[in-house]
Enzyme design. Structure first.
Site, PDB file in Angstrom:
ATOM      1  N   GLU A  95      47.481 -35.166 -68.735  1.00 34.15           N
ATOM      2  CA  GLU A  95      47.710 -36.073 -67.611  1.00 34.15           C
ATOM      3  C   GLU A  95      48.489 -35.415 -66.472  1.00 34.15           C
ATOM      4  O   GLU A  95      48.525 -35.929 -65.357  1.00 34.15           O
ATOM      5  CB  GLU A  95      48.441 -37.330 -68.071  1.00 34.15           C
ATOM      6  CG  GLU A  95      49.891 -37.131 -68.466  1.00 34.15           C
ATOM      7  CD  GLU A  95      50.556 -38.465 -68.796  1.00 34.15           C
ATOM      8  OE1 GLU A  95      51.536 -38.798 -68.098  1.00 34.15           O
ATOM      9  OE2 GLU A  95      50.113 -39.141 -69.725  1.00 34.15           O
TER      10      GLU A  95
ATOM     11  N   GLU B 105      30.952 -50.363 -71.917  1.00 36.07           N
ATOM     12  CA  GLU B 105      30.384 -51.672 -72.243  1.00 36.07           C
ATOM     13  C   GLU B 105      29.449 -52.203 -71.157  1.00 36.07           C
ATOM     14  O   GLU B 105      28.740 -53.191 -71.377  1.00 36.07           O
ATOM     15  CB  GLU B 105      31.511 -52.672 -72.497  1.00 36.07           C
ATOM     16  CG  GLU B 105      32.242 -52.405 -73.808  1.00 36.07           C
ATOM     17  CD  GLU B 105      33.392 -53.355 -74.065  1.00 36.07           C
ATOM     18  OE1 GLU B 105      33.819 -54.037 -73.120  1.00 36.07           O
ATOM     19  OE2 GLU B 105      33.862 -53.412 -75.212  1.00 36.07           O
TER      20      GLU B 105
END
Length: 304
Positions: free
Chosen positions: A117, A86
């Protein structure tokens, strides 16, 4: 019961207040969730000095041409990806200035990648591919503060002399000990035990908002409280751009539109052009001399 886990594993503790949640009706569940969310803001307030220090570190790195690179897995990584993605449309930055690494790669944004992960070496490889340097800042996010992928990123970044910051919802974490600065937002056990997409996720999203927004304000991407580096890439955003120019300068609708058209829809240029009564080219020069700060650009013109 509240001591089933150590202090460092508070995000995994059982929350006694929700132990009968499966017997509640919808409103009772939502009231309980709302009550639990009230723990987020006090925890954030305690962390504000550390968050402010993190902003200062990021700003310093931006000023020497460095980048901000978020690293995370699961919910933390997806939230970081959203924040990074963004920044270009909101602040006019390049995609490289604020970027992200998500355990498992971009495809892990839409679907979980098993075991990603836990791969400590993967983050190091990916930072190497990004050509990380000592000018950059790596911010690793993990509710637990012990995600191997994030640990690998912090170790690699520290080895190169890059700035390192960790964001977690636990105390005295492995990630915190590996970082130049540790931001710990202790929101307490989750309503749904171990589901850190809840309070921990909300807290991390707010920290991300603070880090990116404050850093962009500090580096001249905002005038007063307006997004003067926003990219007006569609008709709705062009209307917003006109409104920003009107609010920032006091000019009318037609004058604001003409200023934007003359400035190739660069809001900041149009604003300085109107405030300083100069051509778009002269406005660009004023902005260059003031490191992109509209307020300083106008003052510079007044001091000529």
């Amino acid at each position: 019961m509240g001591e089933r886990h150590s202090k460092s594993e508070v995000s995994e503790q059982i929350n006694d207040r929700s132990s009968d949640m499966d017997a509640m009706n919808s409103l009772e569940i939502l009231q309980l969730m709302n009550d639990e969310d009230h723990a987020i803001m006090p925890a954030l307030k305690k962390a504000l000095p550390d968050i402010a220090q993190a902003v200062d570190i990021i700003v310093d790195r931006f000023r020497i041409g460095g980048r901000l690179i978020y690293v995370g897995a699961g919910t933390s990584g997806r939230l970081a990806a959203i924040d990074a993605l963004e920044c270009p449309p909101t602040f006019g930055t390049s995609p490289e200035q604020v970027s992200f690494l998500l355990a498992g790669g971009p495809e892990a944004f839409l679907a979980p990648i098993e075991g990603a992960e836990d791969d400590e070496e993967a983050a190091a490889r990916e930072l190497l591919a990004l050509e990380l340097t000592s000018n950059d800042c790596v911010v690793a996010l993990s509710a637990s503060g012990s995600t191997p992928y994030c640990i690998g990123a912090l170790k690699y970044a520290a080895g190169l002399g890059a700035a390192t910051i960790s964001v977690s919802c636990n105390q005295e974490t492995v990630m915190g000990k590996l970082s130049d600065l540790s931001i710990e937002v202790i929101v307490g056990p989750e309503l749904l035990a171990g589901s850190t997409r809840l309070k921990a996720g909300t807290a991390q999203k707010i920290v991300l908002n603070m880090l990116s927004t404050a850093s962009m304000i500090r580096t001249g991407h905002v005038y007063r409280n307006m997004m003067v580096d926003m990219q007006p890439s569609n008709s709705k955003l062009k209307r917003r751009a006109v409104q920003i120019v009107r609010e920032a300068t006091g000019a009318g609708q037609e004058e604001s539109e003409l200023a934007l058209q003359s400035a190739d829809w660069r809001i900041k240029t149009a604003v300085v052009s109107l405030l300083a009564n100069v051509t778009p080219e002269e406005a660009e020069e004023l902005l260059h001399r003031s490191d992109g700060f509209v307020r300083l650009a106008v003052r510079t013109d007044m001091q000529k």
